[in-house]
Every structure is written in C-alpha cells, then in structure tokens.
Write a protein that holds these residues in place. Structure first.
Motif, short mmCIF file in Angstrom:
data_model
loop_
_atom_site.label_atom_id
_atom_site.label_comp_id
_atom_site.label_asym_id
_atom_site.label_seq_id
_atom_site.Cartn_x
_atom_site.Cartn_y
_atom_site.Cartn_z
N ILE A 1 12.43 10.17 -10.00
CA ILE A 1 11.42 9.61 -10.89
C ILE A 1 10.55 8.67 -10.07
CG2 ILE A 1 12.74 9.77 -13.05
CD1 ILE A 1 13.38 6.77 -12.74
N TRP A 2 9.34 8.43 -10.55
CA TRP A 2 8.48 7.42 -9.94
C TRP A 2 8.97 6.04 -10.36
CZ3 TRP A 2 5.51 9.22 -6.30
CH2 TRP A 2 4.96 10.50 -6.39
N ILE A 3 9.03 5.12 -9.42
CA ILE A 3 9.38 3.73 -9.73
C ILE A 3 8.14 3.03 -10.23
CG2 ILE A 3 10.13 1.53 -8.77
CD1 ILE A 3 11.82 3.14 -6.77
N VAL A 4 8.18 2.57 -11.49
CA VAL A 4 7.03 1.88 -12.06
C VAL A 4 7.46 1.09 -13.29
CG1 VAL A 4 6.30 3.78 -13.58
CG2 VAL A 4 4.58 2.19 -12.67
N ASN A 5 6.80 -0.02 -13.51
CA ASN A 5 7.10 -0.91 -14.63
C ASN A 5 5.93 -0.89 -15.61
OD1 ASN A 5 7.06 -3.78 -15.97
ND2 ASN A 5 9.13 -3.54 -15.16
N LYS B 1 -0.55 2.54 -10.30
CA LYS B 1 0.44 3.61 -10.15
C LYS B 1 0.57 4.44 -11.43
CE LYS B 1 4.90 4.70 -8.18
NZ LYS B 1 6.00 4.20 -7.32
N LEU B 2 0.51 3.79 -12.58
CA LEU B 2 0.56 4.53 -13.85
C LEU B 2 -0.62 5.48 -13.96
CD1 LEU B 2 1.71 1.59 -16.14
CD2 LEU B 2 2.99 3.70 -15.73
N LEU B 3 -1.78 5.02 -13.53
CA LEU B 3 -2.97 5.88 -13.52
C LEU B 3 -2.77 7.05 -12.56
CD1 LEU B 3 -5.96 6.23 -14.46
CD2 LEU B 3 -6.61 4.89 -12.44
N PHE B 4 -2.13 6.78 -11.42
CA PHE B 4 -1.84 7.82 -10.44
C PHE B 4 -0.87 8.86 -11.02
CE2 PHE B 4 1.20 9.20 -7.13
CZ PHE B 4 0.36 9.96 -6.34
N ILE B 5 0.16 8.39 -11.72
CA ILE B 5 1.13 9.30 -12.33
C ILE B 5 0.46 10.14 -13.41
CG2 ILE B 5 3.23 9.43 -13.74
CD1 ILE B 5 4.12 6.81 -12.33
N GLN B 6 -0.34 9.49 -14.24
CA GLN B 6 -0.96 10.18 -15.37
C GLN B 6 -2.03 11.17 -14.95
OE1 GLN B 6 -2.08 7.81 -18.91
NE2 GLN B 6 -4.13 8.66 -18.70
N ASN C 1 0.80 -1.22 0.00
CA ASN C 1 0.00 0.00 0.00
C ASN C 1 0.83 1.28 0.00
OD1 ASN C 1 -2.65 -1.18 -0.02
ND2 ASN C 1 -2.28 -1.81 2.09
N VAL C 2 2.17 1.15 0.03
CA VAL C 2 3.02 2.34 -0.08
C VAL C 2 3.67 2.45 -1.46
CG1 VAL C 2 3.48 2.34 2.39
CG2 VAL C 2 5.07 1.20 0.84
N PHE C 3 3.48 1.43 -2.30
CA PHE C 3 4.11 1.44 -3.62
C PHE C 3 3.72 2.66 -4.44
CE2 PHE C 3 3.89 0.05 -8.16
CZ PHE C 3 5.24 0.01 -8.39
N LEU C 4 2.53 3.13 -4.26
CA LEU C 4 2.03 4.28 -5.03
C LEU C 4 2.94 5.49 -4.86
CD1 LEU C 4 -0.59 4.35 -6.76
CD2 LEU C 4 -1.62 5.70 -4.94
N GLN C 5 3.58 5.61 -3.71
CA GLN C 5 4.40 6.78 -3.40
C GLN C 5 5.89 6.54 -3.57
OE1 GLN C 5 3.06 9.67 -2.84
NE2 GLN C 5 0.93 8.97 -2.68
N ASN D 1 -5.96 8.33 -7.17
CA ASN D 1 -5.71 7.08 -6.46
C ASN D 1 -7.03 6.31 -6.37
OD1 ASN D 1 -4.99 4.99 -4.79
ND2 ASN D 1 -4.93 6.25 -2.93
N ARG D 2 -7.27 5.51 -7.38
CA ARG D 2 -8.51 4.73 -7.41
C ARG D 2 -8.29 3.46 -8.22
NH1 ARG D 2 -10.83 5.26 -12.36
NH2 ARG D 2 -10.33 7.10 -13.62
N ALA D 3 -9.26 2.56 -8.11
CA ALA D 3 -9.16 1.29 -8.83
C ALA D 3 -9.28 1.51 -10.33
CB ALA D 3 -10.25 0.34 -8.35
N PRO D 4 -8.30 1.08 -11.12
CA PRO D 4 -8.38 1.27 -12.57
C PRO D 4 -9.43 0.38 -13.20
CG PRO D 4 -6.41 0.04 -11.99
CD PRO D 4 -7.04 0.47 -10.70
N THR D 5 -10.05 0.88 -14.25
CA THR D 5 -11.05 0.13 -15.01
C THR D 5 -10.48 -0.19 -16.40
OG1 THR D 5 -12.02 2.12 -15.98
CG2 THR D 5 -12.87 1.40 -13.82
N MET D 6 -11.22 -0.97 -17.15
CA MET D 6 -10.79 -1.27 -18.51
C MET D 6 -10.75 -0.01 -19.36
SD MET D 6 -12.14 -4.26 -21.06
CE MET D 6 -11.62 -4.33 -22.78
N ASP D 7 -11.66 0.92 -19.11
CA ASP D 7 -11.64 2.18 -19.84
C ASP D 7 -10.39 2.98 -19.50
OD1 ASP D 7 -13.12 4.17 -21.56
OD2 ASP D 7 -12.91 5.37 -19.75
#
Length: 263
Positions: free
Chosen positions: A226-230, A188-193, A142-146, A197-203
């Motif tokens: 930089i944000w750490i993200v794959n 996290k990609l959704l958070f960066i973009q 739960n801390v990965f987002l940051q 901070n919410r559950a991503p959907t297919m849209d």
C-alpha cells in the motif's frame, strides 16, 4: 469541508487513547488555538466498528445512520459526550491491513457515506495507520511520493516509522511543520488519485476523492503493498482551505515543501 460557522464545536471520534488525541491536540494548539473540540476514543479499530455496523445496520447508508446515536448505544461510561451539539464530526481510523478479521467491503461503504463533516460525519482513514503522518525522513522529503509499505512489513510498521521518521516527538511540531506535512500528504494523495506529480491547488483539494483513494489502496493489497499516506493531517486544511492555500502561495519559501512539478 468544515462548516464556516463563527462558532465551531467539533467532535473527533478516534481509534486510540494516545496517538490520535496527542496528534489532534498538538495540531490544533499550534494551528487553531481557539478551537472548541472534544475527543472520544472508540478503543477499537475500524474493522470492529464495521462489524458492528454490519450486525446492527447492514443498510446503514440507505437508512441515514446517526453515528452519534449508534456509538452512544454501546457506550456505558461516556454517554454524555454524544448528547452535545456539534457543528462537525470527524472519524479517524487506521486502514489496518493486517487485522485478522477484515471488513473492507463495509469500510468501502463507510468511506462513501461518511463524507461530510457537518452532516453525517467525515471519515479519515490513515494508511496503514496514524503514525504515517510522520513517516518522512526529512522536511522536505522528495522521495515520500514513492514510499510504499509491503505486506511483510505490515506488522512492523510502528518500528519502521520510529527508525525512519524525521522527528518522532510531536510535542516539538509547530505551525510550519504541520503545514509542510499537510502539503506533503495532500500532494501524495493527489498522486495516488490522479497519478500526477504536481503542486495541489484548492480546486484539487475540493475534488479529493477519499473513496477512490481507498479503492486504489484496497486494490494495491492484491499486489502486497500500500502507499504510505495520512489523511487526517488534512484537518488543518479542512478548517480554513482558502487560508491554507493563500499561506502556501504568499510564503512558499517559509515552508519546507517538496520539489514537485508545477502545473
């Protein structure tokens, strides 16, 4: 998004000879064992590829570059791999902010050009590098987002991951592990973009903007982090997006998902 043809023949063009092939082989064997694919190791980083494009095809985005023909022109040992027909092509490279000869302007054009796996090819850039897929301290995390990486630590990233990862042995990863990781990184990609901070959907997945994420990360460098993200972990979703989100919805408690706000 990957073509929905019945028979897929996929080419992965990757940076290294070890980590990327091992990751792809384990992911597909556990998630899509019937996959037909080949892996070509470029054995040079994204900035070196960008430099070659600058020298040979400066206006590649206007000239409709064929990446397979381009790579074949430099290859001496494995030319035949580029003669085969592929339904989809993925390019997997590291951001490499510590590289001594940076070509971010060209890479910025590349991420916009290589945006469709079944047409020109799709470029996945991992921040800062491939090993970020396992830079979670637990599942769920739960801390990965940051989680960020600061400039003074760029050169030590592999050591940092090794010390902080929940599991450095990818051979033990199963379907549930990969789904959980993909969900963490997509969130996290959704958070960066979108700074949400919410559950991503297919849209959300359909509107994921890799170019915008690159621009944000490039801008972050001016502030020495930089944000750490794959991003290449999303191959799992690209194969069958609807199936992925259906699984999340139907079997949410089976996957180790982070706690996030619900939309």
């Amino acid at each position: 998004m990957v073509s929905l043809m019945k028979t897929k023949n996929i080419l992965f063009i990757v940076e290294g000879k070890n980590d990327e092939p091992r990751f792809i082989e384990q992911l597909l064997s556990k998630c899509y064992p019937a996959s037909n694919f080949k892996i070509y190791s470029y054995e040079a980083n994204l900035h070196m590829l960008a430099s070659r494009l600058e020298n040979d095809y400066f206006d590649f985005e206007e000239d409709e570059l064929d990446i397979l023909l381009f790579l074949k022109s430099y290859e001496t040992k494995y030319k035949k791999i580029f003669d085969l027909k592929y339904t989809d092509v993925f390019l997997i490279f590291d951001f490499e902010p510590q590289h001594p000869d940076l070509h971010f302007d060209t890479i910025q054009k590349m991420i916009r050009y290589f945006n469709q796996s079944d047409e020109r090819g799709k470029l996945f850039i991992n921040y800062p590098m491939m090993q970020s897929y396992r830079h979670l301290k637990a599942l769920p995390d739960n801390v990965f987002l940051q989680t960020r990486l600061y400039k003074q630590d760029f050169k030590h990233y592999k050591e940092i991951v090794s010390n902080e990862s929940f599991n450095n042995d990818i051979s033990t990863y199963d379907y549930t592990t990969f789904v959980s990781l993909a969900f963490h990184h997509l969130t996290k990609l959704l958070f960066i973009q979108n700074k949400e901070n919410r559950a991503p959907t297919m849209d959300d997945y359909d509107h994921l903007n890799y170019a915008k994420i690159f621009d944000i990360q490039y801008e972050n460098l001016k502030n020495n982090f930089i944000w750490i993200v794959n991003t290449c972990i999303l191959i799992l979703i690209d194969y069958k997006p609807k199936n992925f989100f259906d699984q999340i919805t139907k079997h949410e408690t089976s996957f180790k998902l982070p706690y996030i706000e619900q939309s």
